[in-house]
Design a protein around this motif. Sequence first.
Motif, PDB file in Angstrom:
ATOM      1  N   GLN B   6       9.363 -12.713  -2.610  1.00  0.00           N
ATOM      2  CA  GLN B   6       8.109 -12.620  -2.859  1.00  0.00           C
ATOM      3  C   GLN B   6       7.845 -13.358  -4.265  1.00  0.00           C
ATOM      4  OE1 GLN B   6       7.608  -7.980  -1.786  1.00  0.00           O
ATOM      5  NE2 GLN B   6       5.563  -9.019  -2.595  1.00  0.00           N
ATOM      6  N   CYS B  23       4.629 -14.556  -0.037  1.00  0.00           N
ATOM      7  CA  CYS B  23       5.591 -13.728   0.498  1.00  0.00           C
ATOM      8  C   CYS B  23       6.282 -14.600   1.790  1.00  0.00           C
ATOM      9  CB  CYS B  23       5.099 -12.488   1.424  1.00  0.00           C
ATOM     10  SG  CYS B  23       6.203 -11.869   2.239  1.00  0.00           S
ATOM     11  N   LEU B  32       4.809  -9.150   9.692  1.00  0.00           N
ATOM     12  CA  LEU B  32       4.758  -9.524   8.215  1.00  0.00           C
ATOM     13  C   LEU B  32       3.723  -8.547   7.886  1.00  0.00           C
ATOM     14  CD1 LEU B  32       4.909 -12.701   6.038  1.00  0.00           C
ATOM     15  CD2 LEU B  32       3.230 -10.897   5.502  1.00  0.00           C
ATOM     16  N   TYR B  33       3.948  -7.810   6.672  1.00  0.00           N
ATOM     17  CA  TYR B  33       3.124  -6.669   6.381  1.00  0.00           C
ATOM     18  C   TYR B  33       3.073  -6.934   4.815  1.00  0.00           C
ATOM     19  CZ  TYR B  33       5.347  -4.571  10.282  1.00  0.00           C
ATOM     20  OH  TYR B  33       5.928  -4.484  11.755  1.00  0.00           O
ATOM     21  N   TRP B  34       1.922  -6.467   4.341  1.00  0.00           N
ATOM     22  CA  TRP B  34       1.818  -6.214   2.847  1.00  0.00           C
ATOM     23  C   TRP B  34       1.272  -4.661   2.507  1.00  0.00           C
ATOM     24  CZ3 TRP B  34       2.299  -9.697  -0.852  1.00  0.00           C
ATOM     25  CH2 TRP B  34       2.291 -10.944  -0.595  1.00  0.00           C
ATOM     26  N   ALA B  67      -5.735 -12.350   3.046  1.00  0.00           N
ATOM     27  CA  ALA B  67      -4.627 -12.558   3.258  1.00  0.00           C
ATOM     28  C   ALA B  67      -4.464 -13.765   4.434  1.00  0.00           C
ATOM     29  CB  ALA B  67      -3.770 -11.316   3.792  1.00  0.00           C
ATOM     30  N   ARG B  69      -1.843 -16.170   6.846  1.00  0.00           N
ATOM     31  CA  ARG B  69      -0.282 -16.476   7.423  1.00  0.00           C
ATOM     32  C   ARG B  69      -0.610 -17.987   8.261  1.00  0.00           C
ATOM     33  NH1 ARG B  69       4.059 -13.074  10.671  1.00  0.00           N
ATOM     34  NH2 ARG B  69       5.979 -14.213   9.965  1.00  0.00           N
ATOM     35  N   TYR B  74       5.228 -18.131   6.264  1.00  0.00           N
ATOM     36  CA  TYR B  74       5.015 -17.485   5.048  1.00  0.00           C
ATOM     37  C   TYR B  74       3.520 -17.134   5.004  1.00  0.00           C
ATOM     38  CZ  TYR B  74       2.443 -21.460   2.989  1.00  0.00           C
ATOM     39  OH  TYR B  74       1.568 -22.483   2.676  1.00  0.00           O
ATOM     40  N   SER B  75       3.039 -15.860   3.708  1.00  0.00           N
ATOM     41  CA  SER B  75       2.181 -15.559   3.727  1.00  0.00           C
ATOM     42  C   SER B  75       1.457 -15.531   2.420  1.00  0.00           C
ATOM     43  CB  SER B  75       1.854 -13.994   4.501  1.00  0.00           C
ATOM     44  OG  SER B  75       0.478 -13.356   4.142  1.00  0.00           O
ATOM     45  N   TYR B  90       2.633  -4.941  -5.371  1.00  0.00           N
ATOM     46  CA  TYR B  90       2.340  -5.423  -4.056  1.00  0.00           C
ATOM     47  C   TYR B  90       3.633  -5.845  -3.128  1.00  0.00           C
ATOM     48  CZ  TYR B  90      -2.592  -5.676  -5.441  1.00  0.00           C
ATOM     49  OH  TYR B  90      -3.763  -5.181  -6.004  1.00  0.00           O
ATOM     50  N   CYS B  92       5.752  -7.077   0.172  1.00  0.00           N
ATOM     51  CA  CYS B  92       5.775  -7.663   1.517  1.00  0.00           C
ATOM     52  C   CYS B  92       6.881  -7.192   2.096  1.00  0.00           C
ATOM     53  CB  CYS B  92       5.704  -9.148   1.124  1.00  0.00           C
ATOM     54  SG  CYS B  92       5.661 -10.096   2.784  1.00  0.00           S
ATOM     55  N   SER B  94       8.883  -7.288   6.223  1.00  0.00           N
ATOM     56  CA  SER B  94       8.750  -8.172   7.714  1.00  0.00           C
ATOM     57  C   SER B  94       9.716  -7.322   8.633  1.00  0.00           C
ATOM     58  CB  SER B  94       9.256  -9.589   7.674  1.00  0.00           C
ATOM     59  OG  SER B  94      10.557  -9.419   7.197  1.00  0.00           O
TER      60      SER B  94
END
Lengths: 115, 112
Positions: B6, B23, B32-34, B67, B69, B74-75, B90, B92, B94
Amino acid sequence: AQSVTQPDIHITVSEGASLELRCNYSYGATPYLFWYVQSPGQGLQLLLKYFSGDTLVQGIKGFEAEFKRSQSSFNLRKPSVHWSDAAEYFCAVGAQSGGYNKLIFGAGTRLAVHP
Amino acid sequence: EAGVTQFPSHSVIEKGQTVTLRCDPISGHDNLYWYRRVMGKEIKFLLHFVKESKQDESGMPNNRFLAERTGGTYSTLKVQPAELEDSGVYFCASSLLGNTIYFGEGSWLTVV
């Protein structure tokens, strides 16, 4: 609704003492359960996980946790705490059956270790 | 194998400014998550991508958060305009579908 409760916000133990951090969950299906640790200034590190099978799971750094369905609990234990274990510990449940796509976290338990 | 990375690790911005967090997931992870943790509260889910598609954005707090991606790699998470209550960390993360979710070290945001 799914939820995770960590009843203890702060715990202090002496180095070398045993440790148990409590976690209770509310989830309708078979849960996927996790413990993560966040050391000061660091990210979240996975300690251990339970998906199925043996209800006593071993993790890294000498930690273990036991899944008890009847009590909806997944408590984390360590027989002898080291000063480097001082951190914040998070229990989490994976939401959605048949796999999961997100985690629901408890509020965390901050562990202090006295020399 | 590289983990979830990140950038930036820390950011201090003034209220009303814009911040973009980046991320890079573990290679090969379609999911992929936030997440974020504000003011010592619980870590909360924000959203979930599967490749480039938003699978679940139920946790996004309001339309100041965007957000993306692009290309499923990447995001970015943009906060515009930032408010004081956006301060926090924050995360990130995966994963492969149905497998362990691995987290990055977080982007620590302070809005002053």
